[in-house]
Enzyme design. Structure first.
Site, short mmCIF file in Angstrom:
data_model
loop_
_atom_site.label_atom_id
_atom_site.label_comp_id
_atom_site.label_asym_id
_atom_site.label_seq_id
_atom_site.Cartn_x
_atom_site.Cartn_y
_atom_site.Cartn_z
CD GLU A 59 -6.99 3.57 -3.62
OE1 GLU A 59 -7.32 4.18 -4.85
OE2 GLU A 59 -7.76 3.80 -2.58
CG ASP A 60 -7.92 6.87 -7.00
OD1 ASP A 60 -7.84 6.54 -6.08
OD2 ASP A 60 -9.01 7.29 -7.80
CG ASP A 104 -7.68 12.89 0.74
OD1 ASP A 104 -6.91 13.67 0.62
OD2 ASP A 104 -8.90 12.54 1.05
P1 IMP Z 1 -9.06 8.22 1.60
O1 IMP Z 1 -9.80 6.93 2.01
O2 IMP Z 1 -9.12 9.60 2.25
O3 IMP Z 1 -7.54 8.07 1.37
O4 IMP Z 1 -9.50 8.48 0.09
C1 IMP Z 1 -9.09 7.50 -0.92
C2 IMP Z 1 -10.20 7.71 -2.00
O5 IMP Z 1 -10.82 8.99 -1.97
C3 IMP Z 1 -9.60 7.56 -3.35
O6 IMP Z 1 -9.32 6.27 -3.91
C4 IMP Z 1 -10.31 8.60 -4.34
O7 IMP Z 1 -11.02 7.57 -4.97
C5 IMP Z 1 -11.13 9.66 -3.16
N1 IMP Z 1 -10.18 10.78 -3.32
C6 IMP Z 1 -9.38 11.28 -2.46
N2 IMP Z 1 -8.89 12.44 -2.82
C7 IMP Z 1 -9.57 12.62 -3.93
C8 IMP Z 1 -9.60 13.92 -4.83
O8 IMP Z 1 -8.65 14.81 -4.64
N3 IMP Z 1 -10.31 13.94 -6.03
C9 IMP Z 1 -10.99 12.68 -6.15
N4 IMP Z 1 -11.17 11.60 -5.47
C10 IMP Z 1 -10.31 11.63 -4.43
MG MG Z 2 -10.26 5.33 -5.28
#
Ligand code: IMP
Ligand code: MG
Length: 178
Positions: free
Chosen positions: A102-103, A106
């Protein structure tokens, strides 16, 4: 470049390409140590993780394979918490040792969804690697095995991460200027 403008927002440099390289090396070392003599399958979460996955794979010394899963959750600078599966897994991963790449983690919704999707295919084991982790944003608990950086809860771009499509090409990571 210490500042960039993407669409309507300005971003300031936060993590340099040199620091990223060291963090990727740290993640690779962990995988090389833990998977010695094995043949893990990297499952890369598109789009954001493509650059990390490419650099990470070049630093792996264990035999490994790669496949891709395309998910999308973000609109603008906030997570929608609804994950769309855009390209599914077609590899036979039954009985394989999987490492998710994963990048950024969040809220944790994407990674939890990813783990559930992969588990349907009955892998032997799933480990999680992420370049970036925002512990303060986490809403769904997750065990992360390999982390490049823990960062504050700011929106960032660069090194594969985008703001509405832009910024993925930047070699450094930038954070939003509020
Ligand atoms: P989550 O489902 O909220 O954990 O988000 C994960 C996905 O949201 C990551 O794989 C990213 O593609 C995107 N994402 C989360 N935070 C950021 C950020 O600060 N900048 C850009 N993309 C983000
Ligand atoms: Mg992502």
């Amino acid at each position: 470049m210490s500042k960039v403008k993407l669409h309507d927002k300005e971003f300031a440099i936060s993590i340099t390409s040199k620091e990223i390289d060291a963090a990727v090396a740290k993640v690779a070392e962990g995988i090389n140590r833990d998977f010695h003599g094995e043949r893990p399958l990297l499952v890369v979460i598109l789009n954001g993780a493509f650059m990390f996955a490419s650099d990470l794979m070049k630093k792996l010394t264990v035999d490994c394979e790669v496949t891709f899963l395309k998910l999308s959750s973000y609109q603008g600078t906030t997570s929608t918490e609804k994950i769309k599966k855009l390209i599914g897994l077609n590899e036979d991963i039954k009985g394989r040792k999987v490492i998710v790449v994963e990048d950024i983690i969040d809220t944790g919704f994407t990674i939890n969804d990813t783990i559930n999707s992969i588990n349907e295919h009955e892998p032997a084991d799933i480990k999680i690697s992420t370049l970036l982790f925002k512990p303060q944003a986490l809403k769904k608990p997750v065990d992360i095995d390999y982390v490049g950086f823990e960062i504050p809860n700011d929106f960032i771009v660069g090194y594969g991460l985008d703001y509405d499509g832009l910024g993925r090409n930047l070699p450094d990571i930038y954070k939003i200027i509020e």
